[in-house]
Scaffold this motif. Structure first.
Motif, PDB file in Angstrom:
ATOM      1  N   SER A   1       0.808  -1.217   0.000  1.00 51.75           N
ATOM      2  CA  SER A   1       0.000   0.000   0.000  1.00 51.75           C
ATOM      3  C   SER A   1       0.840   1.265   0.000  1.00 51.75           C
ATOM      4  O   SER A   1       0.323   2.350  -0.203  1.00 51.75           O
ATOM      5  CB  SER A   1      -0.915   0.003   1.236  1.00 51.75           C
TER       6      SER A   1
ATOM      7  N   GLY B   1      -7.221   6.473  -0.536  1.00 51.26           N
ATOM      8  CA  GLY B   1      -8.558   6.041  -0.892  1.00 51.26           C
ATOM      9  C   GLY B   1      -9.234   7.096  -1.749  1.00 51.26           C
ATOM     10  O   GLY B   1      -8.819   8.252  -1.788  1.00 51.26           O
TER      11      GLY B   1
ATOM     12  N   ARG C   1     -11.586  -9.154   3.287  1.00 54.32           N
ATOM     13  CA  ARG C   1     -11.001  -7.905   2.807  1.00 54.32           C
ATOM     14  C   ARG C   1     -10.397  -7.074   3.941  1.00 54.32           C
ATOM     15  O   ARG C   1      -9.331  -6.476   3.790  1.00 54.32           O
ATOM     16  CB  ARG C   1     -12.045  -7.100   2.039  1.00 54.32           C
ATOM     17  N   GLY C   2     -11.055  -7.043   5.094  1.00 55.08           N
ATOM     18  CA  GLY C   2     -10.522  -6.287   6.219  1.00 55.08           C
ATOM     19  C   GLY C   2      -9.261  -6.909   6.780  1.00 55.08           C
ATOM     20  O   GLY C   2      -8.300  -6.207   7.146  1.00 55.08           O
TER      21      GLY C   2
ATOM     22  N   ASP D   1      -6.355  -6.012   4.621  1.00 54.21           N
ATOM     23  CA  ASP D   1      -5.880  -4.647   4.876  1.00 54.21           C
ATOM     24  C   ASP D   1      -4.902  -4.625   6.045  1.00 54.21           C
ATOM     25  O   ASP D   1      -3.859  -3.970   5.986  1.00 54.21           O
ATOM     26  CB  ASP D   1      -7.069  -3.730   5.186  1.00 54.21           C
TER      27      ASP D   1
ATOM     28  N   ARG E   1      -4.032  -0.306  -7.077  1.00 56.42           N
ATOM     29  CA  ARG E   1      -3.772   0.506  -5.883  1.00 56.42           C
ATOM     30  C   ARG E   1      -3.513   1.961  -6.245  1.00 56.42           C
ATOM     31  O   ARG E   1      -3.898   2.870  -5.517  1.00 56.42           O
ATOM     32  CB  ARG E   1      -2.576  -0.070  -5.119  1.00 56.42           C
TER      33      ARG E   1
ATOM     34  N   ARG F   1      -5.546   1.692  -1.354  1.00 49.89           N
ATOM     35  CA  ARG F   1      -5.006   0.474  -0.766  1.00 49.89           C
ATOM     36  C   ARG F   1      -6.063  -0.455  -0.202  1.00 49.89           C
ATOM     37  O   ARG F   1      -5.748  -1.602   0.118  1.00 49.89           O
ATOM     38  CB  ARG F   1      -4.024   0.855   0.348  1.00 49.89           C
ATOM     39  N   ARG F   2      -7.271  -0.005  -0.003  1.00 50.94           N
ATOM     40  CA  ARG F   2      -8.290  -0.862   0.611  1.00 50.94           C
ATOM     41  C   ARG F   2      -8.647  -2.005  -0.325  1.00 50.94           C
ATOM     42  O   ARG F   2      -9.021  -1.789  -1.484  1.00 50.94           O
ATOM     43  CB  ARG F   2      -9.538  -0.051   0.947  1.00 50.94           C
ATOM     44  N   HIS F   3      -8.576  -3.237   0.203  1.00 49.96           N
ATOM     45  CA  HIS F   3      -8.796  -4.405  -0.635  1.00 49.96           C
ATOM     46  C   HIS F   3     -10.230  -4.512  -1.131  1.00 49.96           C
ATOM     47  O   HIS F   3     -10.472  -5.124  -2.179  1.00 49.96           O
ATOM     48  CB  HIS F   3      -8.395  -5.678   0.119  1.00 49.96           C
TER      49      HIS F   3
ATOM     50  N   ARG G   1     -11.896  -2.349  -2.500  1.00 43.32           N
ATOM     51  CA  ARG G   1     -11.963  -1.645  -3.776  1.00 43.32           C
ATOM     52  C   ARG G   1     -10.862  -2.095  -4.730  1.00 43.32           C
ATOM     53  O   ARG G   1     -11.068  -2.144  -5.941  1.00 43.32           O
ATOM     54  CB  ARG G   1     -11.869  -0.134  -3.529  1.00 43.32           C
TER      55      ARG G   1
END
Length: 702
Positions: A366, A372, A581-582, A585, A638, A643-645, A647
């Motif tokens: 990331s 974001g 996903r969390g 991250d 990215r 960086r949020r997975h 998205r």
């Protein structure tokens, strides 16, 4: 630039052993005598190996001038040239590797990792492809130019400070992959002009007489004399730039001259025997590992000849071992470079597992990406990519050696198309869908590996997962002719899983350093590709044709059956990734943060790696080995949405699907009715992007 000798390589300082100088010199003399004995014994055994019935007594009779003309002719015309080629190439590669390691202050520097071999091979093939015939020295000059260009590019990206071990391997791997891809394209497009250069590209000691050795031996000799004359200044340059300048050494000139001479040696070796893998890495690395036990070996006046002797020992030993294991007749079909690559890759993995990693920890994937984007912007980006994917899909279906119209597609979907359109669509539609699914699968696999490894430059191809999948598939194709597709897919998945397990198990030592993971993965990838080459060389022509489709990354001959494994794996993995996903991250940051928040790090890491292996295995089973998609798509995603997975993953999957489908379409149309494999096209497209990433991240190199 770091002016100190790297901690990963033993500095050129004489250890305070308290021993008398004579005793310390005795160890060096003992090492030299031992290596010389091994070379003599290996040469004697080597001369007795061949397809003709010639034993040791016949060879001795020839040596002492006693015997018939028959044995003498065999030795002079066949075995002696092969032996002398092994000695010449071993010396050239061993010394070239030692010098490159010194000027780069990096134990991983070699003609392989600096892409010198790949650049030299590409230059020779390119000249031959355009119908230019050159004498042997002219070919050596062309190989020198190609190898030098590759080495300068890799060193420019990785630096010469001694701590960019992973960057050097990554840069060399990327550039070598691109050059190999261009070389294979030339071999496909100019098959008649480049006849014989494909096999030569695997590295073979077979010679047609003594002309090659006698022509290039003086080149190697001159380079060696020049390096011996520079040995004292090389000692000082290796210790550090400031130290060398203080003693009156012009560091830039010495480094440039050393690189030129090392590339000249590597080019001579490539001209004689083709690219011989890993001898230039293993021989000098072994010599440097012996410096603590053998005082005096740290000086280049001793390091250069010992590296040369070790290079000869390794190459000669590999050739003797190959012919002893499978017989001289079968060994004619196996390039010696395959054996040296397998042995050298094993040595590289052992070295990487025990090396002291001194560079800074790799930035998480990331790092440098957006924090974001807003919901509206994300939806716009996602919608645009969906439209682009549909557009590429439509173009891929319409274009090819036979052009179609949208009305033809509508009639085919309604079951009302004519025989010509039906025949085209029955073969083209599964190819297009296979490219889309494989691209999405590889992009998701690359995203998972980068998050788990916390290395933005890791991907299934670079760390050996794709190589394991291809080895599994080719093994079952070779050993069980006529086996069904589902069994092939299963063995591809098994191979990917085994390669992943080996890489991450070996990299677990020392806190799971991502640098170590990449180095071990590079070794696994090299070993699996060498084993695939070995299996292909040993198989019959029918199996060879089938196996090569995996290596080229081609959608040719795909049917709807081949889509099922990729579709099933994606259907299983997408819900799993949505749920995780969390955790991804958190895992991409460090180990402590997810642990504090209740994430079971080992279990999550194992699950994600298993998913990456399944995705890679399914993609390789579907269309073969595709390079760089697992790196380019996640990194671009990215950069676009952050960086949020939650998205990044869907954007990466769409980008991967578009990239592979576009590459496949280009390969089917630019030289229609001929075709270029999609894997070669993605390598040519992806390598420049990878090089740009390395260039942009130079400030992060440790």
């Amino acid at each position: 630039m770091n002016n100190a000798a790297p901690a990963s390589v033993h500095p050129h300082r004489t250890p305070e052993t308290g021993e008398a100088p004579a005793r310390r010199g005795g160890r060096l003399a003992l090492l030299a005598a031992g290596l010389l004995t091994l070379i003599v014994l290996g040469s004697a055994v080597h001369l007795t190996q061949g397809t003709a019935s010639l034993d040791a007594w016949d060879v001795l009779g020839f040596v002492f001038g006693v015997g018939t003309d028959g044995p003498a002719a065999v030795v002079v015309e066949s075995r002696l040239p092969r032996l002398l080629a092994a000695i010449l190439v071993g010396v050239a590669l061993g010394v070239a590797g030692a010098v490159l390691q010194s000027v780069a202050r990096n134990i991983m520097a070699s003609p392989d990792t600096l892409a010198v071999d790949a650049g030299a091979h590409l230059a020779v093939v390119a000249v031959a492809a355009f119908g230019i015939s050159l004498p042997l020295l002219g070919a050596a000059g062309i190989a020198f130019a190609g190898g030098l260009a590759a080495a300068v590019l890799v060193l420019g990206l990785s630096g010469t400070g001694g701590t960019g071990i992973v960057r050097l391997v990554l840069a060399g791997t990327a550039i070598a992959l691109a050059m190999v891809a261009v070389t294979r394209v030339l071999l496909l497009l100019f098959a008649q002009e480049t006849r014989g250069l494909f096999a030569w590209g695997a590295g073979s000691l077979g010679q047609n007489g003594l002309s090659g050795v006698t022509t290039l031996a003086p080149v190697v000799g001159v380079a060696l004399l020049c390096l011996f004359a520079m040995s004292r200044r090389l000692d000082l340059v290796y210790l550090g730039d400031d130290h060398a300048r203080a003693l009156g050494v012009h560091v830039g000139r010495i480094r440039a001259a050393a690189i030129l001479l090392a590339v000249m040696l590597a080019a001579a070796a490539v001209t004689v025997a083709g690219p011989i893998g890993f001898v230039g890495l293993a021989a000098p690395a072994l010599a440097r590992l012996l410096t603590n036990a053998v005082p005096g070996l740290h000086r280049h006046a001793a390091l250069i000849p010992v590296s040369a002797a070790l290079g000869v020992t390794l190459l000669l030993g590999a050739d003797v071992l190959l012919r002893a294991m499978i017989g001289s007749q079968s060994a004619l079909e196996i390039p010696t470079g395959v054996v040296t690559t397998i042995l050298g890759a094993a040595f590289l993995m052992l070295l990487a597992r025990n090396i002291r990693i001194t560079s800074r920890p790799a930035e998480p994937p990331s790092a440098g990406a957006r924090g974001g984007v807003g919901v509206v912007r994300y939806r716009v980006v996602l919608g645009t990519l969906i439209v682009a994917t549909l557009g590429v899909l439509a173009s891929a279906v319409l274009l090819g050696d036979t052009k179609l119209l949208l009305g033809d597609i509508g009639n085919w979907l309604a079951g009302q198309a004519g025989p010509i359109v039906s025949n085209v669509m029955d073969t083209r539609a599964p190819r297009v869908l296979a490219a889309l699914l494989a691209g999405a699968a590889l992009a998701l696999a690359g995203s998972l590996i980068q998050s788990v490894a916390r290395n933005p430059l890791a991907e299934p191809g670079i760390i050996g997962v794709s190589g394991g999948a291809s080895l599994g598939a080719v093994t079952v194709i070779t050993l069980v002719p006529g086996i069904g597709f589902w069994a092939q897919a299963g063995f591809a998945g098994l191979g990917a899983a085994l390669a992943t397990a080996i890489v991450f198990a070996l990299a677990a030592k020392g806190g799971f350093a991502s640098e170590r993971l990449v180095l071990i993965g590079f070794g696994v990838q090299a070993a699996t590709q060498a084993l695939v080459t070995l299996l292909i060389a040993l198989s019959d022509p029918w199996n060879e044709t089938k196996a090569l489709t995996w290596l080229g990354g081609s959608t040719y001959g795909r049917s709807f059956e081949h889509l099922v494994p990729m579709a099933l794996v994606l259907l299983v993995m997408v819900p799993l990734l949505v749920r995780a996903r969390g955790e991804l991250d958190l895992l991409s940051v460090d180990d402590e943060t997810p642990r504090v928040l209740g994430v079971n790090v080992p279990r999550t890491r194992l699950l994600m790696l298993a998913g990456a292996a399944l995705l890679t295995g399914a993609a390789v089973a579907g269309i073969g080995v595709i390079a760089f998609v697992g790196l380019v798509a996640p990194h671009a995603a990215r950069a676009i949405v952050g960086r949020r997975h939650a998205r990044m993953l869907p954007v990466a999957a769409l980008l991967g699907a578009v990239l592979v489908c576009l590459a496949d379409t280009i390969g089917r149309t630019v030289i229609a009715p001929g075709q270029l494999p999609a894997g070669l096209t993605t390598a040519i497209i992806g390598a420049p992007y990878f090089v740009w990433l390395l260039y942009r991240s130079r400030k992060h190199a440790g």
